[in-house]
Design a protein around this motif. Structure first.
Motif, PDB file in Angstrom:
ATOM      1  N   ASN A  31       4.949  24.104   7.582  1.00  7.39           N
ATOM      2  CA  ASN A  31       6.365  23.758   7.582  1.00  7.39           C
ATOM      3  C   ASN A  31       7.215  24.882   8.148  1.00  7.39           C
ATOM      4  O   ASN A  31       8.278  24.632   8.736  1.00  7.39           O
ATOM      5  CB  ASN A  31       6.841  23.454   6.156  1.00  7.39           C
ATOM      6  CG  ASN A  31       6.177  22.227   5.575  1.00  7.39           C
ATOM      7  OD1 ASN A  31       5.010  22.268   5.201  1.00  7.39           O
ATOM      8  ND2 ASN A  31       6.891  21.120   5.500  1.00  7.39           N
ATOM      9  N   VAL A  32       6.771  26.110   7.972  1.00 10.90           N
ATOM     10  CA  VAL A  32       7.549  27.264   8.410  1.00 10.90           C
ATOM     11  C   VAL A  32       7.137  27.727   9.797  1.00 10.90           C
ATOM     12  O   VAL A  32       7.977  28.049  10.632  1.00 10.90           O
ATOM     13  CB  VAL A  32       7.399  28.428   7.401  1.00 10.90           C
ATOM     14  CG1 VAL A  32       8.136  29.676   7.889  1.00 10.90           C
ATOM     15  CG2 VAL A  32       7.906  28.005   6.034  1.00 10.90           C
ATOM     16  N   TRP A  33       5.825  27.749  10.080  1.00 11.31           N
ATOM     17  CA  TRP A  33       5.421  28.358  11.339  1.00 11.31           C
ATOM     18  C   TRP A  33       4.908  27.368  12.386  1.00 11.31           C
ATOM     19  O   TRP A  33       4.593  27.766  13.499  1.00 11.31           O
ATOM     20  CB  TRP A  33       4.408  29.464  11.103  1.00 11.31           C
ATOM     21  CG  TRP A  33       3.011  29.082  10.707  1.00 11.31           C
ATOM     22  CD1 TRP A  33       2.394  27.882  10.857  1.00 11.31           C
ATOM     23  CD2 TRP A  33       2.043  29.957  10.126  1.00 11.31           C
ATOM     24  NE1 TRP A  33       1.099  27.932  10.404  1.00 11.31           N
ATOM     25  CE2 TRP A  33       0.858  29.208   9.950  1.00 11.31           C
ATOM     26  CE3 TRP A  33       2.047  31.290   9.743  1.00 11.31           C
ATOM     27  CZ2 TRP A  33      -0.296  29.763   9.403  1.00 11.31           C
ATOM     28  CZ3 TRP A  33       0.896  31.820   9.208  1.00 11.31           C
ATOM     29  CH2 TRP A  33      -0.255  31.063   9.033  1.00 11.31           C
ATOM     30  N   ARG A  34       4.817  26.077  12.068  1.00 12.50           N
ATOM     31  CA  ARG A  34       4.361  25.122  13.077  1.00 12.50           C
ATOM     32  C   ARG A  34       5.431  24.114  13.455  1.00 12.50           C
ATOM     33  O   ARG A  34       5.647  23.846  14.644  1.00 12.50           O
ATOM     34  CB  ARG A  34       3.113  24.375  12.578  1.00 12.50           C
ATOM     35  CG  ARG A  34       2.480  23.494  13.645  1.00 12.50           C
ATOM     36  CD  ARG A  34       1.158  22.906  13.176  1.00 12.50           C
ATOM     37  NE  ARG A  34       0.476  22.229  14.264  1.00 12.50           N
ATOM     38  CZ  ARG A  34       0.642  20.939  14.563  1.00 12.50           C
ATOM     39  NH1 ARG A  34       1.465  20.194  13.838  1.00 12.50           N
ATOM     40  NH2 ARG A  34      -0.007  20.391  15.560  1.00 12.50           N
ATOM     41  N   PHE A  35       6.102  23.519  12.474  1.00  9.21           N
ATOM     42  CA  PHE A  35       7.055  22.456  12.766  1.00  9.21           C
ATOM     43  C   PHE A  35       8.192  22.890  13.680  1.00  9.21           C
ATOM     44  O   PHE A  35       8.515  22.170  14.644  1.00  9.21           O
ATOM     45  CB  PHE A  35       7.621  21.875  11.467  1.00  9.21           C
ATOM     46  CG  PHE A  35       8.698  20.850  11.685  1.00  9.21           C
ATOM     47  CD1 PHE A  35       8.377  19.527  11.940  1.00  9.21           C
ATOM     48  CD2 PHE A  35      10.033  21.215  11.674  1.00  9.21           C
ATOM     49  CE1 PHE A  35       9.365  18.590  12.169  1.00  9.21           C
ATOM     50  CE2 PHE A  35      11.036  20.280  11.901  1.00  9.21           C
ATOM     51  CZ  PHE A  35      10.691  18.963  12.150  1.00  9.21           C
ATOM     52  N   GLY A  37      15.955  17.581  18.947  1.00  8.20           N
ATOM     53  CA  GLY A  37      16.426  16.588  17.987  1.00  8.20           C
ATOM     54  C   GLY A  37      15.805  15.224  18.198  1.00  8.20           C
ATOM     55  O   GLY A  37      15.644  14.448  17.242  1.00  8.20           O
ATOM     56  N   ALA A  38      15.424  14.902  19.440  1.00  5.32           N
ATOM     57  CA  ALA A  38      14.803  13.609  19.717  1.00  5.32           C
ATOM     58  C   ALA A  38      13.453  13.478  19.031  1.00  5.32           C
ATOM     59  O   ALA A  38      13.009  12.368  18.715  1.00  5.32           O
ATOM     60  CB  ALA A  38      14.639  13.425  21.227  1.00  5.32           C
ATOM     61  N   PHE A  39      12.791  14.601  18.772  1.00  6.33           N
ATOM     62  CA  PHE A  39      11.483  14.592  18.111  1.00  6.33           C
ATOM     63  C   PHE A  39      11.578  14.026  16.692  1.00  6.33           C
ATOM     64  O   PHE A  39      10.604  13.496  16.159  1.00  6.33           O
ATOM     65  CB  PHE A  39      10.927  16.007  18.074  1.00  6.33           C
ATOM     66  CG  PHE A  39       9.607  16.136  17.355  1.00  6.33           C
ATOM     67  CD1 PHE A  39       8.438  15.655  17.922  1.00  6.33           C
ATOM     68  CD2 PHE A  39       9.543  16.740  16.103  1.00  6.33           C
ATOM     69  CE1 PHE A  39       7.224  15.786  17.259  1.00  6.33           C
ATOM     70  CE2 PHE A  39       8.331  16.863  15.433  1.00  6.33           C
ATOM     71  CZ  PHE A  39       7.170  16.392  16.016  1.00  6.33           C
ATOM     72  N   LEU A  40      12.758  14.130  16.084  1.00 13.53           N
ATOM     73  CA  LEU A  40      12.920  13.648  14.710  1.00 13.53           C
ATOM     74  C   LEU A  40      12.781  12.133  14.616  1.00 13.53           C
ATOM     75  O   LEU A  40      12.503  11.608  13.539  1.00 13.53           O
ATOM     76  CB  LEU A  40      14.281  14.081  14.160  1.00 13.53           C
ATOM     77  CG  LEU A  40      14.511  15.595  14.061  1.00 13.53           C
ATOM     78  CD1 LEU A  40      15.898  15.880  13.512  1.00 13.53           C
ATOM     79  CD2 LEU A  40      13.441  16.242  13.181  1.00 13.53           C
ATOM     80  N   ILE A  63      12.593  20.650   8.465  1.00  5.34           N
ATOM     81  CA  ILE A  63      13.810  20.726   9.295  1.00  5.34           C
ATOM     82  C   ILE A  63      14.637  21.943   8.913  1.00  5.34           C
ATOM     83  O   ILE A  63      15.157  22.677   9.764  1.00  5.34           O
ATOM     84  CB  ILE A  63      14.623  19.431   9.143  1.00  5.34           C
ATOM     85  CG1 ILE A  63      13.801  18.232   9.646  1.00  5.34           C
ATOM     86  CG2 ILE A  63      15.939  19.532   9.898  1.00  5.34           C
ATOM     87  CD1 ILE A  63      14.437  16.884   9.369  1.00  5.34           C
ATOM     88  N   PHE A  64      14.771  22.175   7.614  1.00  5.69           N
ATOM     89  CA  PHE A  64      15.546  23.316   7.119  1.00  5.69           C
ATOM     90  C   PHE A  64      14.932  24.636   7.580  1.00  5.69           C
ATOM     91  O   PHE A  64      15.644  25.564   8.001  1.00  5.69           O
ATOM     92  CB  PHE A  64      15.614  23.255   5.593  1.00  5.69           C
ATOM     93  CG  PHE A  64      16.379  24.383   4.965  1.00  5.69           C
ATOM     94  CD1 PHE A  64      17.738  24.524   5.182  1.00  5.69           C
ATOM     95  CD2 PHE A  64      15.737  25.302   4.158  1.00  5.69           C
ATOM     96  CE1 PHE A  64      18.445  25.559   4.599  1.00  5.69           C
ATOM     97  CE2 PHE A  64      16.435  26.345   3.568  1.00  5.69           C
ATOM     98  CZ  PHE A  64      17.795  26.476   3.791  1.00  5.69           C
ATOM     99  N   ALA A  65      13.596  24.738   7.524  1.00  4.82           N
ATOM    100  CA  ALA A  65      12.917  25.957   7.965  1.00  4.82           C
ATOM    101  C   ALA A  65      13.154  26.213   9.449  1.00  4.82           C
ATOM    102  O   ALA A  65      13.189  27.373   9.890  1.00  4.82           O
ATOM    103  CB  ALA A  65      11.421  25.861   7.681  1.00  4.82           C
TER     104      ALA A  65
END
Length: 634
Positions: A45-49, A59-62, A316-318
């Motif tokens: 979540n922190v180092w890959r996403f 943003g389109a990836f979301l 997303i936050f990370a």
């Protein structure tokens, strides 16, 4: 009177035995929820996403990310929560639901075991960096090139006007990571020496894991109140610090700026599905294991909705935290943002450490960051390691009274197996394990899991099981997902992964053929139990081939809830809604398990409840068990 006294004495003895044989449950209301959040929210979540999001359309990836969360992530998470909670069994024993597929459980355990080995090595790195962050000089060792490990191409954190970044230029944090921490060798065929500092850190990491899990969920359930919430506090603090840095807004805009044309690329959709698959955590066995410690009527539906959404929001936050710092780094070095972006260990141990070295009070921010990484990894390690321990204890109940010693033994074994990863060539071994241990296996296991529950056991019967637990019968949406949509998405992801497979490399290093073969052996060792166990099951069954297949497909007689009162309800319900391959009978619990229900209240041998006849109703027995559990917890 003598007979009553004798019965009470036997009841007291049974209560003592129960403390040794009882599987245990979560002790607090939030234990399970926080454990699931901690397990799902991992280092990825922190180092890959964040880097994946930027590379796949911002943003389109979301859009594909959210879509696959709804179609695959949440349905699989809900399925495993309900599956584990209903039977109160680990990932191997739970396949009494269809013994022909018990190999899926062994596959889950194999995956978690391999990942536990190298995952704790990553945690050892964070321990070592946290230790290096706090020293008497309060300066960070990777902040300067004025060290023996630095080369002539090294550029430190002090920006000068005459610095020109070229292809050969390396940052001080990068050289510190490669030349000092890892002392990286030339390849996997040159393992070099054991890095003593990393070996000590690895040992300390396993000691911490053992201390947190020595009493199972009763001890880990207390730890997660800190380990699952502390990372959010640190991320929030780092975000506040990050957005106040010059260039931070440029990084955030770069992170979220939508590139709508990227949605036409099938690789973007495949990347989104893969990220959801790894984020939510199905088929690892961890979700099944943690859910198996829930009480039968726990509201698993609520948790199935909350945890994946928290996981998605955390990713997303990370991204805001990471890209605010990357924007600052780009402005400081004068490089484009896309040249600064990194992922995996490169982000955690090169880019971010270099950024914090430029902060006032750098040692404090560095220690905070690596402490956060450690607690994030610790929760994920809890889920995987408890999966391994519970599988053995459930299959071999004689281990339950000696669970602490068995946990210590497994920690020692996995510590020894992790030593090759802390040699000078250890990074190549770790990358090989990370690339092959779970990539294909997880998809195959999760696909089979969904098919077995929805088609072999029967989605109607499974929904009825959920209704028995939470009095909420899943609607048509969940039935469609479990039968059609989710298996189709997993099949698409598996085909995509196979078609996009490339020979493994680490930076510019190409692995030799024997190493690639070793990687495939690791992948196969978690898949081979599926057909192997199926063949053993068919061999042990009796009758013709058709009769053997039917016997192995239908639930075993011991399948069902763990408490007799709930088993009685289950037995009544299968008359109305049977499984696809009808369960022949539901055997009563063995005396060891029945004692959990019939035991008298603690410290009240003469109470009226203790003298109730054994013919008391199932509801009263269940209520009595709840009283016993509350008193045990007190």
């Amino acid at each position: 009177m003598e007979s009553i006294k004798s019965d009470l004495e036997r009841g007291d003895q049974k209560r003592k035995n129960r403390k040794e044989t009882s599987r245990g449950t979560w002790t607090g209301r939030l234990d399970f929820l926080l454990s699931c959040v901690g397990f799902a929210v991992g280092l990825g979540n922190v180092w890959r996403f964040p880097a994946l999001c930027y590379k796949s359309g911002g943003g389109a990836f979301l859009i594909p990310y959210t879509l696959f969360l709804v179609l695959c992530g949440i349905p699989l998470f809900y399925l495993e929560l309900a599956f584990g909670q209903f039977a109160s069994l680990g990932p191997v024993s739970v396949w009494r639901i269809s013994p022909l597929f018990q190999g899926l459980g062994y596959g889950m355990v194999a995956i978690s075991t391999i990942v536990c080995i190298y995952y704790n090595v990553i945690m050892a790195w964070t321990i070592y960096y946290a230790y290096l962050s706090v020293n008497l000089s309060l300066s960070l060792p990777w902040a300067s090139c004025d060290n023996d490990w630095a080369t002539e191409n090294c550029v430190d954190g002090i920006r000068t006007e005459n610095v020109t970044y070229t292809a050969n230029t390396t940052s001080s944090s990068q050289e510190f990571w490669i030349r000092y921490v890892l002392k990286l060798s030339s390849g996997i065929d040159d393992m070099g020496e054991v890095r003593i500092e990393l070996l000590i850190s690895l040992f300390l990491a396993w000691v911490i894991v053992f201390c947190c899990l020595c009493k199972g969920v009763k001890s880990s359930g207390r730890v997660v109140y800190f380990s699952a919430t502390f990372p959010y506090l640190v991320l929030f603090i780092l975000l506040i610090r990050g957005v106040t840095l010059p260039g931070a807004m440029d990084g955030i805009k770069f992170y979220l700026s939508p590139q709508w044309d990227r949605l036409k690329d099938i690789k973007v959709w495949g990347a989104a599905a893969t990220q959801i698959f790894y984020s939510v955590g199905p088929a690892w066995g961890g979700i099944l294991t943690m859910a198996s410690y829930n009480k039968f009527h726990h509201n698993c539906y609520r948790d199935a909705m909350v945890v994946p959404l928290i996981n998605c929001a955390t990713s997303i936050f990370a991204g805001f935290v990471v890209f605010s710092v990357i924007g600052f780094m780009a402005q400081e070095t004068g490089q484009p943002i896309d040249k600064v972006v990194s992922q995996g260990p490169g982000l955690a141990f090169i880019v971010y450490p270099e950024a914090v070295s430029r902060f006032p009070g750098a040692w404090f921010w560095a220690f905070l960051f690596f402490a956060m990484l450690f607690t994030i990894g610790l929760d994920s390690q809890f889920g995987m390691f408890e999966c391994v321990i519970s599988s053995f204890v459930d299959e071999f109940p004689r281990l339950r009274p000696h669970k602490v010693l068995f946990t210590m033994l497994m920690c020692c074994v996995l510590f020894l197996l992790g030593i090759p990863c802390v040699t000078q060539g250890g990074m190549y071994v770790l990358h090989l394990m990370d690339s092959y241990s779970a990539t294909f296996s997880l998809m195959i296991v999760s696909f089979c899991e969904a098919v077995v529950i929805a088609w072999v056991y029967g989605v109607d019967r499974f929904c009825e099981d959920i209704y028995l637990m939470i009095r909420i019968r899943p609607g048509i949406w969940w039935r469609l997902c479990w039968k059609y949509i989710t298996p189709t998405v997993i099949a698409f992801l598996l085909v995509f992964t196979i078609l996009s497979y490339e020979t493994i490399t680490y930076n510019d290093y190409v692995y030799p053929d024997w190493a690639v073969g070793l990687g495939w052996e690791m992948a196969v060792c978690s898949m081979i139990p599926i057909p192997l166990v199926a063949l053993i099951c068919l061999f042990r069954a009796k009758g013709s081939l058709k009769e053997r297949v039917l016997t192995c497909l239908r639930p075993s007689d011991s399948w069902g809830p763990a408490l007799q009162d709930n088993r009685d309800l289950y037995k009544e319900s299968i008359a109305d809604v049977p499984s696809k391959f009808t369960q022949m009978s539901v055997t009563p619990l063995d005396p060891t398990t029945l004692q959990k229900i019939h035991s008298p209240p603690k410290n009240s041998p003469t109470s009226p409840a203790a003298q109730l006849p054994t013919s008391m109703t199932g509801t009263a027995l269940l209520e009595q068990d709840c009283i016993d559990e509350e008193e045990d917890q007190a």
